[in-house]
Design a protein around this motif. Structure first.
Motif, PDB file in Angstrom:
ATOM      1  N   VAL A   1       0.855  -1.188   0.000  1.00 29.31           N
ATOM      2  CA  VAL A   1       0.000   0.000   0.000  1.00 29.31           C
ATOM      3  C   VAL A   1       0.887   1.231   0.000  1.00 29.31           C
ATOM      4  CG1 VAL A   1      -1.784   1.296   1.201  1.00 29.31           C
ATOM      5  CG2 VAL A   1      -1.816  -1.214   1.242  1.00 29.31           C
ATOM      6  N   GLU A   2       0.743   2.040  -1.053  1.00 30.52           N
ATOM      7  CA  GLU A   2       1.519   3.269  -1.153  1.00 30.52           C
ATOM      8  C   GLU A   2       0.708   4.443  -0.613  1.00 30.52           C
ATOM      9  OE1 GLU A   2       2.082   1.087  -5.208  1.00 30.52           O
ATOM     10  OE2 GLU A   2       0.460   1.580  -3.817  1.00 30.52           O
ATOM     11  N   PHE A   3       1.411   5.420  -0.080  1.00 27.50           N
ATOM     12  CA  PHE A   3       0.773   6.681   0.289  1.00 27.50           C
ATOM     13  C   PHE A   3       1.825   7.780   0.313  1.00 27.50           C
ATOM     14  CE2 PHE A   3       2.215   6.279   4.703  1.00 27.50           C
ATOM     15  CZ  PHE A   3       2.296   4.907   4.856  1.00 27.50           C
ATOM     16  N   GLY A   4       1.332   9.012   0.353  1.00 26.07           N
ATOM     17  CA  GLY A   4       2.233  10.156   0.375  1.00 26.07           C
ATOM     18  C   GLY A   4       2.257  10.969  -0.897  1.00 26.07           C
ATOM     19  N   GLY A   5       1.536  10.543  -1.925  1.00 18.93           N
ATOM     20  CA  GLY A   5       1.498  11.317  -3.143  1.00 18.93           C
ATOM     21  C   GLY A   5       0.719  12.611  -2.959  1.00 18.93           C
ATOM     22  N   GLY A   6       0.767  13.448  -3.983  1.00 15.68           N
ATOM     23  CA  GLY A   6       0.031  14.700  -3.910  1.00 15.68           C
ATOM     24  C   GLY A   6       0.470  15.665  -4.978  1.00 15.68           C
ATOM     25  N   LEU A   7       0.101  16.924  -4.776  1.00 14.73           N
ATOM     26  CA  LEU A   7       0.428  18.001  -5.704  1.00 14.73           C
ATOM     27  C   LEU A   7       1.536  18.852  -5.101  1.00 14.73           C
ATOM     28  CD1 LEU A   7      -0.220  19.751  -8.222  1.00 14.73           C
ATOM     29  CD2 LEU A   7      -1.928  20.937  -6.797  1.00 14.73           C
ATOM     30  N   VAL A   8       2.569  19.106  -5.892  1.00 10.57           N
ATOM     31  CA  VAL A   8       3.700  19.907  -5.419  1.00 10.57           C
ATOM     32  C   VAL A   8       4.194  20.779  -6.554  1.00 10.57           C
ATOM     33  CG1 VAL A   8       5.380  18.102  -5.991  1.00 10.57           C
ATOM     34  CG2 VAL A   8       5.921  19.761  -4.208  1.00 10.57           C
ATOM     35  N   GLN A   9       4.781  21.898  -6.218  1.00  7.68           N
ATOM     36  CA  GLN A   9       5.329  22.788  -7.243  1.00  7.68           C
ATOM     37  C   GLN A   9       6.707  22.316  -7.694  1.00  7.68           C
ATOM     38  OE1 GLN A   9       5.206  26.730  -5.493  1.00  7.68           O
ATOM     39  NE2 GLN A   9       3.177  27.102  -6.354  1.00  7.68           N
ATOM     40  N   THR A  10       7.072  22.748  -8.869  1.00  8.46           N
ATOM     41  CA  THR A  10       8.415  22.453  -9.384  1.00  8.46           C
ATOM     42  C   THR A  10       9.471  22.873  -8.366  1.00  8.46           C
ATOM     43  OG1 THR A  10       7.722  22.706 -11.692  1.00  8.46           O
ATOM     44  CG2 THR A  10      10.061  22.969 -11.217  1.00  8.46           C
ATOM     45  N   GLY A  11      10.423  21.972  -8.147  1.00 10.07           N
ATOM     46  CA  GLY A  11      11.474  22.230  -7.175  1.00 10.07           C
ATOM     47  C   GLY A  11      11.156  21.757  -5.778  1.00 10.07           C
ATOM     48  N   GLY A  12       9.929  21.337  -5.565  1.00  8.44           N
ATOM     49  CA  GLY A  12       9.512  20.885  -4.248  1.00  8.44           C
ATOM     50  C   GLY A  12       9.898  19.447  -3.973  1.00  8.44           C
ATOM     51  N   SER A  13       9.462  18.964  -2.812  1.00 10.22           N
ATOM     52  CA  SER A  13       9.807  17.612  -2.367  1.00 10.22           C
ATOM     53  C   SER A  13       8.563  16.870  -1.897  1.00 10.22           C
ATOM     54  CB  SER A  13      10.810  17.676  -1.207  1.00 10.22           C
ATOM     55  OG  SER A  13      12.021  18.265  -1.598  1.00 10.22           O
ATOM     56  N   LEU A  14       8.628  15.556  -2.021  1.00  8.76           N
ATOM     57  CA  LEU A  14       7.604  14.671  -1.486  1.00  8.76           C
ATOM     58  C   LEU A  14       8.291  13.403  -1.014  1.00  8.76           C
ATOM     59  CD1 LEU A  14       4.584  14.648  -4.010  1.00  8.76           C
ATOM     60  CD2 LEU A  14       4.543  15.449  -1.640  1.00  8.76           C
ATOM     61  N   ARG A  15       7.702  12.762  -0.032  1.00 12.22           N
ATOM     62  CA  ARG A  15       8.185  11.446   0.377  1.00 12.22           C
ATOM     63  C   ARG A  15       7.056  10.437   0.245  1.00 12.22           C
ATOM     64  NH1 ARG A  15      10.685   8.811   5.917  1.00 12.22           N
ATOM     65  NH2 ARG A  15       8.516   8.908   6.631  1.00 12.22           N
ATOM     66  N   LEU A  16       7.283   9.448  -0.579  1.00 10.56           N
ATOM     67  CA  LEU A  16       6.325   8.361  -0.729  1.00 10.56           C
ATOM     68  C   LEU A  16       6.678   7.243   0.246  1.00 10.56           C
ATOM     69  CD1 LEU A  16       6.043   8.101  -4.622  1.00 10.56           C
ATOM     70  CD2 LEU A  16       4.793   9.584  -3.036  1.00 10.56           C
ATOM     71  N   SER A  17       5.639   6.606   0.745  1.00  3.52           N
ATOM     72  CA  SER A  17       5.823   5.474   1.641  1.00  3.52           C
ATOM     73  C   SER A  17       5.087   4.267   1.092  1.00  3.52           C
ATOM     74  CB  SER A  17       5.280   5.794   3.037  1.00  3.52           C
ATOM     75  OG  SER A  17       5.918   6.918   3.596  1.00  3.52           O
ATOM     76  N   CYS A  18       5.598   3.095   1.402  1.00  6.39           N
ATOM     77  CA  CYS A  18       4.950   1.858   0.980  1.00  6.39           C
ATOM     78  C   CYS A  18       4.976   0.894   2.169  1.00  6.39           C
ATOM     79  CB  CYS A  18       5.680   1.259  -0.209  1.00  6.39           C
ATOM     80  SG  CYS A  18       5.089  -0.373  -0.721  1.00  6.39           S
ATOM     81  N   ALA A  19       3.808   0.467   2.580  1.00  2.00           N
ATOM     82  CA  ALA A  19       3.684  -0.496   3.667  1.00  2.00           C
ATOM     83  C   ALA A  19       3.461  -1.881   3.084  1.00  2.00           C
ATOM     84  CB  ALA A  19       2.517  -0.107   4.566  1.00  2.00           C
ATOM     85  N   ALA A  20       4.242  -2.854   3.563  1.00  3.66           N
ATOM     86  CA  ALA A  20       4.166  -4.217   3.042  1.00  3.66           C
ATOM     87  C   ALA A  20       3.669  -5.170   4.113  1.00  3.66           C
ATOM     88  CB  ALA A  20       5.536  -4.661   2.552  1.00  3.66           C
TER      89      ALA A  20
END
Length: 118
Positions: A5-24
């Motif tokens: 199960v993945e989570f952490g996606g979203g909308l971000v501006q150019t140059g920004g950061s996101l961290r995706l997580s995956c629970a197994a």
């Protein structure tokens, strides 16, 4: 059977950061190579990054090298994808995958959308 199960996606501006997580759900999580893939609209799914069962070896697609970082915490059955300096071309659905043997992927998550606005 392994559920991801993945989570952490979203909308971000150019140059920004996101961290995706995956629970197994795997009982022997540390025996699986874990990977991240992505699929943009109208394009084929492509490899992003992978990490060995111990976490000691990582490999990245050239397009994300130096910007993305994959990691895992085996005690928590979690794998992460830290994405920095995001570009509009990183926009895609990102999928977590697990495989017993490097290069083969046996299980897939449902995906999480990442959108990078210009």
């Amino acid at each position: 059977q392994v559920q991801l199960v993945e989570f952490g996606g979203g909308l971000v501006q150019t140059g920004g950061s996101l961290r995706l997580s995956c629970a197994a759900s795997a009982r022997t999580f540390s025996t699986y190579t874990m990977g991240w893939f992505r699929q943009a609209p109208g394009k084929e799914r492509e490899f992003v990054a992978r990490i060995s069962g111990s976490g000691g070896a990582t490999y990245y697609a050239d397009s994300v090298k130096g910007r993305f970082s994959i990691s895992r915490v085996n005690a928590k059955n979690m794998v992460y994808l830290q994405m920095n300096s995001l570009k509009p071309e990183d926009t895609a659905v990102y999928y977590c995958a697990a495989g017993i043997r490097t290069g083969t992927w046996d299980y897939w998550g449902q995906g999480t959308q990442v959108t990078v606005s210009s």
